[in-house]
Design a protein around this motif. Structure first.
Motif, PDB file in Angstrom:
ATOM      1  N   ALA A 109      55.237  42.156  41.003  1.00  0.00           N
ATOM      2  CA  ALA A 109      55.330  41.133  39.749  1.00  0.00           C
ATOM      3  C   ALA A 109      55.853  39.892  40.253  1.00  0.00           C
ATOM      4  N   GLU A 110      56.792  39.950  41.272  1.00  0.00           N
ATOM      5  CA  GLU A 110      57.537  38.840  41.973  1.00  0.00           C
ATOM      6  C   GLU A 110      56.194  37.942  42.425  1.00  0.00           C
ATOM      7  N   LEU A 111      55.365  38.614  43.107  1.00  0.00           N
ATOM      8  CA  LEU A 111      54.255  37.865  43.766  1.00  0.00           C
ATOM      9  C   LEU A 111      53.407  37.096  42.591  1.00  0.00           C
ATOM     10  N   SER A 112      53.134  37.918  41.628  1.00  0.00           N
ATOM     11  CA  SER A 112      52.364  37.531  40.357  1.00  0.00           C
ATOM     12  C   SER A 112      53.061  35.987  39.806  1.00  0.00           C
ATOM     13  N   ALA A 113      54.259  36.259  39.658  1.00  0.00           N
ATOM     14  CA  ALA A 113      55.101  34.961  39.160  1.00  0.00           C
ATOM     15  C   ALA A 113      55.099  33.883  40.225  1.00  0.00           C
ATOM     16  N   HIS A 121      46.355  30.949  36.469  1.00  0.00           N
ATOM     17  CA  HIS A 121      46.510  31.504  35.031  1.00  0.00           C
ATOM     18  C   HIS A 121      47.183  32.965  35.302  1.00  0.00           C
ATOM     19  N   GLU A 122      47.933  33.482  34.263  1.00  0.00           N
ATOM     20  CA  GLU A 122      48.808  34.803  34.518  1.00  0.00           C
ATOM     21  C   GLU A 122      47.908  35.895  34.733  1.00  0.00           C
ATOM     22  N   ILE A 127      45.928  39.619  38.873  1.00  0.00           N
ATOM     23  CA  ILE A 127      44.863  40.199  39.754  1.00  0.00           C
ATOM     24  C   ILE A 127      44.942  40.019  41.190  1.00  0.00           C
ATOM     25  N   ALA A 128      45.380  38.732  41.759  1.00  0.00           N
ATOM     26  CA  ALA A 128      45.449  38.340  42.668  1.00  0.00           C
ATOM     27  C   ALA A 128      46.559  39.179  43.506  1.00  0.00           C
ATOM     28  N   ALA A 129      47.757  39.244  42.818  1.00  0.00           N
ATOM     29  CA  ALA A 129      48.909  40.005  43.164  1.00  0.00           C
ATOM     30  C   ALA A 129      48.523  41.387  43.541  1.00  0.00           C
ATOM     31  N   SER A 130      47.759  42.043  42.640  1.00  0.00           N
ATOM     32  CA  SER A 130      47.292  43.482  42.865  1.00  0.00           C
ATOM     33  C   SER A 130      46.787  43.377  44.013  1.00  0.00           C
ATOM     34  N   GLN A 131      45.584  42.544  44.070  1.00  0.00           N
ATOM     35  CA  GLN A 131      44.482  42.941  45.427  1.00  0.00           C
ATOM     36  C   GLN A 131      45.441  42.445  46.606  1.00  0.00           C
TER      37      GLN A 131
END
Length: 243
Positions: A109-113, A121-122, A127-131
């Protein structure tokens, strides 16, 4: 019928268009710092003791002593500082890996932020953070880069830094005492040798970093001149006869 545009091979980043110099080994900073320090230190040293009334022999002995002591000190200092920096990087890596092991959801979640703050876009950021987090080692590297500006590839060798510093300091420190060592000099000849060394070292450093070589040479000569003026003045004030 128009031909399709040519395809570029960019499997190796940058090499399709330009290349970067290797700045991760640690030799460049240590070499430049060592050479400049050797030049300025020994120019200042001989200016001070010569102004105080020391003989040519004493100036030569003092200059050689300064060369040896300074080169060893620089090497030990470079080794310690680079190794300490690498150990600090290792400590940050351990902290990041422990955080990934302890709270992988929170780290993702931190990386996604972080990605979202970069303009994604959120949904894309999620998706990018998950990958990225599909591979722990990649996730650690990305977190270190985005959170601290650190890279595991930027780990210079303390030995390379130490020997680069030792050799460059010795060369730089030897230049201004050449006239005294070989018995054909006085203070002004030694200063002339030192000034030439400063100009050359400054020009080479500027060329290596793609800067104007004339400006680099002039800047280093100015710095050396300030050191000489200070030590010469002190030497005159503390002049001792019979040394």
């Amino acid at each position: 019928m128009n031909a399709p545009p040519p395809q570029r091979d960019i499997s190796r980043p940058h090499e399709y268009d330009h290349r970067h110099a290797d700045v991760s080994s640690g030799w460049l900073r240590a070499t430049v710092f060592g050479a400049m320090d050797g030049l300025v230190s020994n120019i200042g040293l001989i200016a001070g003791i010569a102004a105080a009334g020391a003989s040519t022999t004493i100036v030569a002995i003092t200059g050689i002593s300064g060369l040896i002591a300074g080169a060893i000190s620089m090497a030990l200092g470079e080794y310690t500082s680079v190794r300490t920096a690498n150990e600090q990087l290792d400590a940050e890596v351990r902290i990041e890996r422990e955080a990934h092991s302890r709270n992988p959801v929170g780290e993702e979640a931190e990386l996604s932020a972080l990605f979202a703050r970069l303009g994604m876009h959120e949904d894309t950021a999620d998706i990018a953070a998950s990958q990225v987090h599909a591979n722990t080692e990649s996730a650690v590297r990305v977190h270190l880069a985005h959170e601290l500006g650190l890279s595991l590839d930027d780990r210079p060798s303390p030995w390379v830094a130490a020997f680069s510093s030792l050799l460059s300091f010795a060369v730089g420190a030897f230049i201004p005492i050449i006239p005294f060592v070989f018995g054909f000099g006085n203070l002004w000849v030694g200063l002339a040798f030192g000034g030439a060394g400063l100009l050359l070292a400054g020009a080479l450093a500027a060329t290596t970093t793609k800067r104007n070589w004339l400006a680099g040479a002039g800047r280093q000569l100015l710095f050396g001149g300030i050191a000489v003026a200070a030590t010469y003045t002190i030497g005159k004030l503390l002049g001792v006869s019979g040394i």
